[in-house]
Design an enzyme around this catalytic site. Structure first.
Site, PDB file in Angstrom:
ATOM      1  CG  PHE A  18      -1.534  -1.335   1.491  1.00 19.65           C
ATOM      2  CD1 PHE A  18      -2.552  -1.801   0.668  1.00 19.65           C
ATOM      3  CD2 PHE A  18      -1.087  -2.143   2.531  1.00 19.65           C
ATOM      4  CE1 PHE A  18      -3.119  -3.045   0.877  1.00 19.65           C
ATOM      5  CE2 PHE A  18      -1.652  -3.392   2.738  1.00 19.65           C
ATOM      6  CZ  PHE A  18      -2.668  -3.844   1.915  1.00 19.65           C
ATOM      7  N   GLY A  47       4.931  -3.371  11.025  1.00 23.94           N
ATOM      8  CA  GLY A  47       4.101  -3.563   9.831  1.00 23.94           C
ATOM      9  C   GLY A  47       4.989  -3.879   8.639  1.00 23.94           C
ATOM     10  N   GLY A  76      -2.208  -9.907   8.973  1.00 24.50           N
ATOM     11  CA  GLY A  76      -2.952  -8.772   8.441  1.00 24.50           C
ATOM     12  C   GLY A  76      -3.692  -7.981   9.504  1.00 24.50           C
ATOM     13  CG  ASP A 142       2.799   1.328   7.163  1.00 20.09           C
ATOM     14  OD1 ASP A 142       1.650   1.791   7.296  1.00 20.09           O
ATOM     15  OD2 ASP A 142       3.240   0.890   6.094  1.00 20.09           O
ATOM     16  CG  HIS A 145      -3.435   2.126   9.636  1.00 23.51           C
ATOM     17  ND1 HIS A 145      -2.189   1.886  10.173  1.00 23.51           N
ATOM     18  CD2 HIS A 145      -3.224   2.395   8.328  1.00 23.51           C
ATOM     19  CE1 HIS A 145      -1.271   2.004   9.221  1.00 23.51           C
ATOM     20  NE2 HIS A 145      -1.879   2.306   8.088  1.00 23.51           N
ATOM     21  CG  HIS A 170       2.668   4.936   5.347  1.00 27.65           C
ATOM     22  ND1 HIS A 170       1.985   3.949   4.679  1.00 27.65           N
ATOM     23  CD2 HIS A 170       2.933   5.910   4.415  1.00 27.65           C
ATOM     24  CE1 HIS A 170       1.861   4.285   3.399  1.00 27.65           C
ATOM     25  NE2 HIS A 170       2.425   5.469   3.208  1.00 27.65           N
TER      26      HIS A 170
HETATM   27  N1  SAH Z   1       4.892  -1.362   5.846  1.00 25.60           N
HETATM   28  C1  SAH Z   1       4.269  -2.276   4.895  1.00 25.60           C
HETATM   29  C2  SAH Z   1       2.760  -2.360   5.061  1.00 25.60           C
HETATM   30  C3  SAH Z   1       2.295  -2.815   6.404  1.00 25.60           C
HETATM   31  S1  SAH Z   1       0.548  -3.157   6.415  1.00 25.60           S
HETATM   32  C4  SAH Z   1       4.597  -1.792   3.489  1.00 25.60           C
HETATM   33  O1  SAH Z   1       4.539  -0.579   3.251  1.00 25.60           O
HETATM   34  O2  SAH Z   1       4.927  -2.595   2.641  1.00 25.60           O
HETATM   35  C5  SAH Z   1       0.227  -3.304   8.127  1.00 25.60           C
HETATM   36  C6  SAH Z   1       0.752  -4.595   8.743  1.00 25.60           C
HETATM   37  O3  SAH Z   1       0.657  -4.486  10.157  1.00 25.60           O
HETATM   38  C7  SAH Z   1      -0.031  -5.856   8.368  1.00 25.60           C
HETATM   39  O4  SAH Z   1       0.824  -6.755   7.679  1.00 25.60           O
HETATM   40  C8  SAH Z   1      -0.471  -6.456   9.717  1.00 25.60           C
HETATM   41  O5  SAH Z   1      -0.356  -7.864   9.793  1.00 25.60           O
HETATM   42  C9  SAH Z   1       0.469  -5.778  10.690  1.00 25.60           C
HETATM   43  N2  SAH Z   1      -0.041  -5.654  12.042  1.00 25.60           N
HETATM   44  C10 SAH Z   1      -1.205  -5.068  12.424  1.00 25.60           C
HETATM   45  N3  SAH Z   1      -1.344  -5.113  13.755  1.00 25.60           N
HETATM   46  C11 SAH Z   1      -0.229  -5.754  14.235  1.00 25.60           C
HETATM   47  C12 SAH Z   1       0.219  -6.114  15.556  1.00 25.60           C
HETATM   48  N4  SAH Z   1      -0.493  -5.800  16.626  1.00 25.60           N
HETATM   49  N5  SAH Z   1       1.394  -6.767  15.672  1.00 25.60           N
HETATM   50  C13 SAH Z   1       2.126  -7.084  14.573  1.00 25.60           C
HETATM   51  N6  SAH Z   1       1.767  -6.755  13.307  1.00 25.60           N
HETATM   52  C14 SAH Z   1       0.591  -6.100  13.143  1.00 25.60           C
HETATM   53 MG    MG Z   2       0.803   2.194   5.301  1.00 25.96          MG
END
Ligand code: SAH
Ligand code: MG
Length: 210
Positions: A18, A47, A76, A142, A145, A170
């Protein structure tokens, strides 16, 4: 630009994710500055998803001898689950029907030949934070959210950022019409608590601890 940088940039553009390419390239630039300021430093992203941002940051980490910890439970966020806006059926594990981005992340980091620079941390953000003692020269938030997860990440990880260290966030949207509030709220909290703005590209904000 070096051939290595060109190759990694081209790879990053193809990884599922994203992160718009201009924001990814800003990650590389900010990472280069952080790595030049604190060579050999420790960076962490909350993330990881399929490794897109890890390639953009990993490129800068490799150039400056830094290590990037790329943390995710790999199942996810809420918005990635079945029926939600960012659902991708290719990421479902056929064995248990759950979302699993870990094989995709591993393939990305291996293809990028970044395995000595980007280290995966698989698990829940706050659990890992409670046992992580390394001061961070750069932190990129990131992850989830939603209100509770975003604030939990903020409180769990920002204390680890050293003086002069970078905090990147982000999906910061000042206008509610553009996206959810929590990343913007934690960004404001950081500004009110010892961090200053240094750069903004799209929804990416870069701050430094005073
Ligand atoms: N930074 C990445 C996108 C991350 S998307 C990029 O730009 O390519 C957000 C991610 O946060 C997801 O993969 C999700 O599994 C992770 N996530 C959400 N809550 C989390 C938590 N409490 N602990 C670990 N990972 C988490
Ligand atoms: Mg993001």
């Amino acid at each position: 630009m070096s051939t290595r940088a060109q190759q990694l940039r081209a790879l990053a553009r193809k990884v599922k994710g994203f992160m718009p390419d201009d924001e990814g390239e800003a990650l590389t630039e900010i990472g280069r500055e952080a790595g030049a300021t604190f060579p050999g430093g420790a960076w962490l992203e909350v993330g990881a998803w399929c490794g897109k941002s890890a390639v953009y940051l990993g490129l800068a980490a490799e150039e400056t001898g830094c290590v990037l910890y790329s943390l995710d439970h790999h199942h996810g966020s809420e918005e990635n689950q079945v029926g939600w806006e960012h659902f991708d059926p290719e990421l479902i594990d056929p064995v248990d029907g759950r979302l699993n981005t870990l094989p995709h992340w591993q393939r990305t980091i291996a293809t990028a030949r970044l395995e000595e620079t980007v280290v995966g941390l698989v698990g829940s953000s706050v659990t890992i934070a409670s046992h992580f003692a390394t001061p961070l020269d750069l932190l990129f938030i990131d992850g989830g959210h939603g209100h509770d997860v975003a604030w939990a990440d903020y409180f769990a990880w920002t204390p680890a950022v050293r003086d002069g260290g970078w905090l990147l966030i982000h999906d910061v949207f000042p206008d509610p019409a553009d996206g959810g509030r929590p990343p913007y709220e934690i960004y404001l909290e950081a500004l009110a608590n010892g961090f200053s703005d240094v750069a903004a590209v799209g929804s990416l904000r870069a701050l430094r601890r005073d």
